[in-house]
Design a protein around this motif. Structure first.
Motif, PDB file in Angstrom:
ATOM      1  N   ALA A  21      39.906 -22.350  40.588  1.00 48.61           N
ATOM      2  CA  ALA A  21      39.442 -23.918  41.128  1.00 48.61           C
ATOM      3  C   ALA A  21      39.195 -23.102  42.187  1.00 48.61           C
ATOM      4  O   ALA A  21      39.846 -22.208  43.428  1.00 48.61           O
ATOM      5  CB  ALA A  21      40.483 -24.590  40.227  1.00 48.61           C
ATOM      6  N   THR A  22      38.598 -24.310  43.243  1.00 54.34           N
ATOM      7  CA  THR A  22      38.404 -24.834  44.645  1.00 54.34           C
ATOM      8  C   THR A  22      39.149 -25.667  45.274  1.00 54.34           C
ATOM      9  O   THR A  22      38.976 -26.667  44.550  1.00 54.34           O
ATOM     10  CB  THR A  22      37.341 -23.935  45.007  1.00 54.34           C
ATOM     11  N   PRO A  23      38.907 -26.219  46.649  1.00 56.35           N
ATOM     12  CA  PRO A  23      39.822 -27.251  47.427  1.00 56.35           C
ATOM     13  C   PRO A  23      39.053 -28.396  46.893  1.00 56.35           C
ATOM     14  O   PRO A  23      38.990 -29.786  46.319  1.00 56.35           O
ATOM     15  CB  PRO A  23      40.263 -26.860  48.461  1.00 56.35           C
ATOM     16  N   GLY A  24      37.794 -28.260  46.725  1.00 54.42           N
ATOM     17  CA  GLY A  24      36.469 -29.252  47.079  1.00 54.42           C
ATOM     18  C   GLY A  24      36.422 -30.025  45.243  1.00 54.42           C
ATOM     19  O   GLY A  24      36.333 -30.572  44.731  1.00 54.42           O
ATOM     20  N   ASP A  25      36.711 -28.827  44.238  1.00 53.95           N
ATOM     21  CA  ASP A  25      37.378 -29.960  42.621  1.00 53.95           C
ATOM     22  C   ASP A  25      38.018 -30.970  42.481  1.00 53.95           C
ATOM     23  O   ASP A  25      38.439 -31.193  41.651  1.00 53.95           O
ATOM     24  CB  ASP A  25      37.552 -28.233  41.895  1.00 53.95           C
ATOM     25  N   LEU A  26      39.496 -30.995  43.769  1.00 51.92           N
ATOM     26  CA  LEU A  26      40.494 -31.763  43.406  1.00 51.92           C
ATOM     27  C   LEU A  26      39.608 -33.548  43.049  1.00 51.92           C
ATOM     28  O   LEU A  26      40.211 -33.500  42.060  1.00 51.92           O
ATOM     29  CB  LEU A  26      41.253 -32.191  44.863  1.00 51.92           C
ATOM     30  N   GLU A  27      38.979 -33.461  43.924  1.00 52.63           N
ATOM     31  CA  GLU A  27      38.731 -35.202  43.509  1.00 52.63           C
ATOM     32  C   GLU A  27      37.988 -35.512  42.052  1.00 52.63           C
ATOM     33  O   GLU A  27      38.188 -35.777  41.381  1.00 52.63           O
ATOM     34  CB  GLU A  27      37.680 -35.976  43.797  1.00 52.63           C
ATOM     35  N   MET A  35      47.740 -36.053  40.774  1.00 56.98           N
ATOM     36  CA  MET A  35      47.064 -34.897  40.787  1.00 56.98           C
ATOM     37  C   MET A  35      46.892 -35.011  42.301  1.00 56.98           C
ATOM     38  O   MET A  35      47.441 -33.279  42.637  1.00 56.98           O
ATOM     39  CB  MET A  35      46.410 -35.676  40.095  1.00 56.98           C
ATOM     40  N   ARG A  36      47.022 -34.994  43.434  1.00 54.25           N
ATOM     41  CA  ARG A  36      46.250 -34.981  44.202  1.00 54.25           C
ATOM     42  C   ARG A  36      48.191 -34.025  45.280  1.00 54.25           C
ATOM     43  O   ARG A  36      47.889 -33.480  45.598  1.00 54.25           O
ATOM     44  CB  ARG A  36      46.081 -36.419  45.312  1.00 54.25           C
ATOM     45  N   ASP A  37      48.656 -34.877  45.092  1.00 58.17           N
ATOM     46  CA  ASP A  37      50.614 -33.982  45.284  1.00 58.17           C
ATOM     47  C   ASP A  37      50.630 -32.951  44.984  1.00 58.17           C
ATOM     48  O   ASP A  37      51.057 -32.167  45.205  1.00 58.17           O
ATOM     49  CB  ASP A  37      51.308 -35.089  44.848  1.00 58.17           C
ATOM     50  N   SER A  38      50.263 -32.468  43.607  1.00 53.85           N
ATOM     51  CA  SER A  38      50.314 -31.446  42.912  1.00 53.85           C
ATOM     52  C   SER A  38      49.415 -30.484  42.782  1.00 53.85           C
ATOM     53  O   SER A  38      50.088 -29.865  42.010  1.00 53.85           O
ATOM     54  CB  SER A  38      51.549 -32.148  41.229  1.00 53.85           C
ATOM     55  N   TYR A  39      48.480 -30.543  42.968  1.00 57.51           N
ATOM     56  CA  TYR A  39      47.126 -29.691  42.728  1.00 57.51           C
ATOM     57  C   TYR A  39      47.367 -28.097  43.629  1.00 57.51           C
ATOM     58  O   TYR A  39      47.555 -28.145  44.815  1.00 57.51           O
ATOM     59  CB  TYR A  39      46.182 -30.000  43.210  1.00 57.51           C
ATOM     60  N   VAL A  40      47.266 -27.665  42.515  1.00 57.91           N
ATOM     61  CA  VAL A  40      47.427 -26.302  43.675  1.00 57.91           C
ATOM     62  C   VAL A  40      46.516 -24.933  42.459  1.00 57.91           C
ATOM     63  O   VAL A  40      46.460 -24.548  41.852  1.00 57.91           O
ATOM     64  CB  VAL A  40      48.559 -25.608  42.751  1.00 57.91           C
TER      65      VAL A  40
END
Length: 154
Positions: free
Chosen positions: A14-20, A49-54
């Motif tokens: 995963a990348t930061p761009g996958d978050l949404e 999810m935004r708060d816990s995404y790693v």
């Protein structure tokens, strides 16, 4: 409904761009269980999810070259914690979730460590986890906390 062989899907980091994409998938997939439990909140389901995404511990499930889901496997105490395992509802029941679990559990079994997770009470996902060797450690009114001990090497 066709099933997918392991060659028809893959995992990528995963990348930061996958978050949404992950945030929206989580909101859609979890909505029925959260509504049933009286805990659905349109904002909270996304913000958690935004708060816990790693991203460094998350993999994206790719089917036919497109985003189809995600899974997070984070270090936890004496082993791993499986979190945020979401698959597009249109692809559920086709063997992809089992394939993803088999791949991850082969890795954790090779390390000889347990995997823990929690699943919402009444969620169909619980049956998937039980089929893959997870057992209940404890429960509360909202969650079932499960563990899978490593399988011995063949």
């Amino acid at each position: 409904m066709s099933t997918y062989t392991e060659r028809a899907w893959d995992l990528r980091p995963a990348t930061p761009g996958d978050l949404e994409d992950i945030v929206e998938l989580r909101a859609v997939v979890m909505r029925p269980d959260l509504v049933r439990l009286g805990r659905y909140d349109e904002h909270r389901v996304r913000q958690r999810m935004r708060d816990s995404y790693v991203p460094e511990h998350t993999s994206v499930v790719v089917v036919d070259g497109r985003f189809a889901g995600c899974v997070t496997l984070k270090p936890h105490e004496d082993g791993w914690c499986l979190e945020s395992f979401f698959l597009d509802a249109a692809l559920q029941g086709r063997g992809i979730g089992s394939g993803v679990l088999r791949r991850l559990l082969a890795r954790t079994d090779a390390e000889g460590v347990p995997v823990r997770l929690n699943v919402l009470q009444g969620s169909a996902a619980r049956r998937l986890y039980e089929r893959h060797g997870f057992g209940t450690e404890r429960e509360d009114p909202v969650d079932v906390f499960m563990v899978r001990w490593p399988e011995p090497a063949a």
